[in-house]
Scaffold this motif. Structure first.
Motif, PDB file in Angstrom:
ATOM      1  N   GLY B  20       0.806  -1.221   0.000  1.00 37.04           N
ATOM      2  CA  GLY B  20       0.000   0.000   0.000  1.00 37.04           C
ATOM      3  C   GLY B  20       0.836   1.265   0.000  1.00 37.04           C
ATOM      4  N   GLU B  21       2.141   1.101   0.260  1.00 38.44           N
ATOM      5  CA  GLU B  21       3.040   2.255   0.250  1.00 38.44           C
ATOM      6  C   GLU B  21       3.305   2.708  -1.191  1.00 38.44           C
ATOM      7  N   ILE B  22       3.635   3.967  -1.340  1.00 36.51           N
ATOM      8  CA  ILE B  22       3.968   4.510  -2.666  1.00 36.51           C
ATOM      9  C   ILE B  22       5.466   4.792  -2.717  1.00 36.51           C
ATOM     10  N   GLU B  31       4.906   7.416  -9.812  1.00 36.07           N
ATOM     11  CA  GLU B  31       4.541   6.924  -8.482  1.00 36.07           C
ATOM     12  C   GLU B  31       4.090   5.482  -8.613  1.00 36.07           C
ATOM     13  N   GLU B  33       2.772   1.910  -6.627  1.00 38.50           N
ATOM     14  CA  GLU B  33       2.184   1.344  -5.414  1.00 38.50           C
ATOM     15  C   GLU B  33       2.781  -0.035  -5.163  1.00 38.50           C
ATOM     16  N   ALA B  45       0.664   3.773  -9.400  1.00 32.89           N
ATOM     17  CA  ALA B  45      -0.253   4.179  -8.334  1.00 32.89           C
ATOM     18  C   ALA B  45      -1.452   4.924  -8.911  1.00 32.89           C
ATOM     19  N   PRO B  46      -2.607   4.861  -8.235  1.00 30.81           N
ATOM     20  CA  PRO B  46      -3.771   5.617  -8.690  1.00 30.81           C
ATOM     21  C   PRO B  46      -3.470   7.118  -8.741  1.00 30.81           C
ATOM     22  N   LEU B  48      -4.128  11.072  -8.186  1.00 31.28           N
ATOM     23  CA  LEU B  48      -4.694  11.866  -7.097  1.00 31.28           C
ATOM     24  C   LEU B  48      -6.166  12.185  -7.372  1.00 31.28           C
ATOM     25  N   ALA B  49      -7.017  11.980  -6.388  1.00 32.02           N
ATOM     26  CA  ALA B  49      -8.439  12.310  -6.536  1.00 32.02           C
ATOM     27  C   ALA B  49      -8.773  13.534  -5.678  1.00 32.02           C
ATOM     28  N   GLU B  50      -9.870  14.193  -6.049  1.00 34.02           N
ATOM     29  CA  GLU B  50     -10.220  15.460  -5.401  1.00 34.02           C
ATOM     30  C   GLU B  50     -10.447  15.345  -3.905  1.00 34.02           C
ATOM     31  N   ASP B  51     -10.971  14.191  -3.473  1.00 33.35           N
ATOM     32  CA  ASP B  51     -11.320  14.087  -2.049  1.00 33.35           C
ATOM     33  C   ASP B  51     -10.190  13.471  -1.230  1.00 33.35           C
ATOM     34  N   TRP B  52      -8.998  13.399  -1.806  1.00 29.44           N
ATOM     35  CA  TRP B  52      -7.881  12.862  -1.039  1.00 29.44           C
ATOM     36  C   TRP B  52      -7.343  13.906  -0.087  1.00 29.44           C
ATOM     37  N   GLY B  53      -6.834  13.401   1.030  1.00 27.26           N
ATOM     38  CA  GLY B  53      -6.162  14.288   1.973  1.00 27.26           C
ATOM     39  C   GLY B  53      -6.748  14.144   3.345  1.00 27.26           C
ATOM     40  N   GLU B  54      -6.186  14.888   4.275  1.00 23.93           N
ATOM     41  CA  GLU B  54      -6.652  14.757   5.642  1.00 23.93           C
ATOM     42  C   GLU B  54      -7.922  15.552   5.832  1.00 23.93           C
TER      43      GLU B  54
END
Lengths: 289, 54
Positions: B20-22, B31, B33, B45-46, B48-54
C-alpha cells in the motif's frame, strides 16, 4: 489488542503508526478498503475480530462511508462516523464550530454563482473561496477583485462535480505569516506546530515551514471546544492568530502527523497509540463473572 | 531492487516496505504502489483524486 487499519494508501503517517503498534506487540490487520465489499449486515473485510478499527482512508468519501459501516456492524471505530461527517465538509464544520461558540471565520454558503458573487461583494476584497470537500490547500482561492471573482465562479460552475456548485465563501483573515496545527485526542493536545510561509496558504502540504509551538491556555481551551463541537476523537485542529485571539478554520479527522512528528520533541505516534489503547479499553465489552 | 512498471529501471525500495506504500521511480518519476513485499511487486499508483487528503 487487535487493531484494524482502514487504508487505501500507506503514507509515512500510517508507517509511523504501524511501526508503533507492532513494536508494542499489537495484532495489526491492514484492510485495503479497495479490495472489499461492505454489505448491509456484513463484509468479507476482516473487521469483526478487531478491538478497534482506525480509519486512515486517504479518500474522504471512503472515510465517511466506512466509519458508518463499522458503527452499523457494531465495530468500534475511530474517529466516529459523526466526527467524520462533520469534518469532511467545511460547511458542516463551520456550522458546528459556530453553534458551539468556537471562534471561526465568518462564512457564507451560496448555491449559484450569482448569490456567491453577492456574498463575495458583501465580504469585500480580499476574501476566500474554498471547496467544501478537499484538503492540502487545493482549489482554494484568495479573491482579490470582482473580475477575479467572476472568473473563479465561472470556472467552478463548469468543473462538473456538484460539490463545486456549493460556494463556500469566507472572510480573509490577516494572519502573522503562519497558522497553527494542534494534534489533539478528545480535545487534549498532544503536540502543536506553526506553519509559516510567504504564500497566503501556509499548509505543510504547500511547503510551509513547520516549527514546534507550546500550546497556551487560550489555544488549549479553543482546541477542547472545537473537538467537542465536531464530536471528538483524534483530530488536527487548525487555527489562525488574530488581534483578538485564535480563530479555528479547519478540523481534520484523518489527520496527518508526519510533519508534526519531525517538528516537535513529542513522540507523536507513541502518543496516538497510547490514546488508541485507552480508547480500545473503554470500548471493550465488560466481562462479568 | 524491483523494475519500474513504466520505464523498466530498477527502483530502490526501503527495508521496511509496506503493502500500500507509494515509492517513486528515480528514473522516470512515476509513483508506484507496492502490491506485495515478498517478493516486491509494484504497479502504477492511482492518480490523485479530489477528495484525497486529511
Amino acid at each position: 489488542m487487535r487493531v484494524g487499519i482502514l487504508y487505501s494508501r500507506i503514507r509515512q503517517d500510517e508507517k509511523l503508526l504501524l511501526g508503533e503498534l507492532r513494536e508494542r506487540g499489537h495484532d495489526v490487520e491492514k484492510i485495503d478498503v479497495r479490495k472489499h465489499g461492505f454489505g448491509l449486515d456484513g463484509t468479507d473485510a476482516p473487521l469483526a475480530d478487531c478491538d478497534l478499527v482506525v480509519d486512515r482512508c486517504l479518500a474522504t468519501s471512503r472515510s465517511v462511508h466506512l466509519t458508518e459501516v463499522c458503527e452499523t456492524y457494531g465495530v468500534p471505530v475511530v474517529n466516529s462516523a459523526a466526527t467524520a461527517a462533520v469534518c469532511a465538509n467545511k460547511a458542516k464544520t463551520s456550522l458546528a464550530l459556530a453553534d458551539a461558540g468556537v471562534p471561526t471565520p465568518e462564512t457564507t454558503v451560496a448555491f449559484t454563482p450569482e448569490s456567491a458573487l453577492e456574498a463575495i461583494e458583501a465580504f469585500g476584497y480580499p476574501c476566500v473561496l474554498k471547496p467544501v470537500v478537499g484538503s492540502w490547500g487545493r482549489l482554494m482561492a484568495k479573491v482579490e477583485s470582482e473580475s477575479a471573482a467572476e472568473a473563479i465562479l465561472e470556472h467552478k460552475a463548469t468543473l462538473g462535480h456538484y460539490e463545486h456548485s456549493v460556494f463556500y465563501v469566507q472572510e480573509y483573515v490577516e494572519k502573522p505569516g503562519r497558522d497553527v496545527r494542534v494534534l489533539a485526542v478528545d480535545g487534549e493536545p498532544i503536540a502543536a506546530m506553526t506553519r509559516s510561509g510567504d504564500h497566503w496558504l501556509t499548509n505543510a502540504a504547500k511547503g510551509g515551514e513547520v516549527n514546534q509551538l507550546d500550546v497556551d491556555d487560550d489555544l488549549a481551551d479553543i482546541v477542547a471546544d472545537a473537538s467537542d463541537a465536531v464530536g471528538g476523537g483524534l483530530l488536527g485542529v487548525d487555527a489562525m492568530e488574530t488581534g483578538s485571539g485564535y480563530t479555528v478554520h479547519e478540523v481534520n479527522h484523518t489527520v496527518e502527523f508526519k510533519a508534526l512528528n519531525e517538528a516537535v520533541d513529542v513522540d507523536v505516534p507513541a502518543a496516538v497509540v497510547d490514546w488508541l489503547e485507552s480508547t480500545a479499553a473503554e470500548t471493550a465489552p465488560e466481562v462479568t463473572a | 531492487m524491483t523494475a519500474c512498471t513504466e520505464c523498466g529501471a530498477d527502483v530502490a525500495l526501503p527495508d521496511d516496505l509496506e503493502v500500500g506504500e507509494i515509492v517513486d521511480c528515480g528514473t522516470c518519476g512515476t509513483e508506484l504502489e507496492v502490491l506485495e513485499t515478498a517478493p516486491p511487486s509494484l504497479d502504477r499508483a492511482p492518480e490523485l483524486a479530489e477528495d484525497w487528503g486529511e
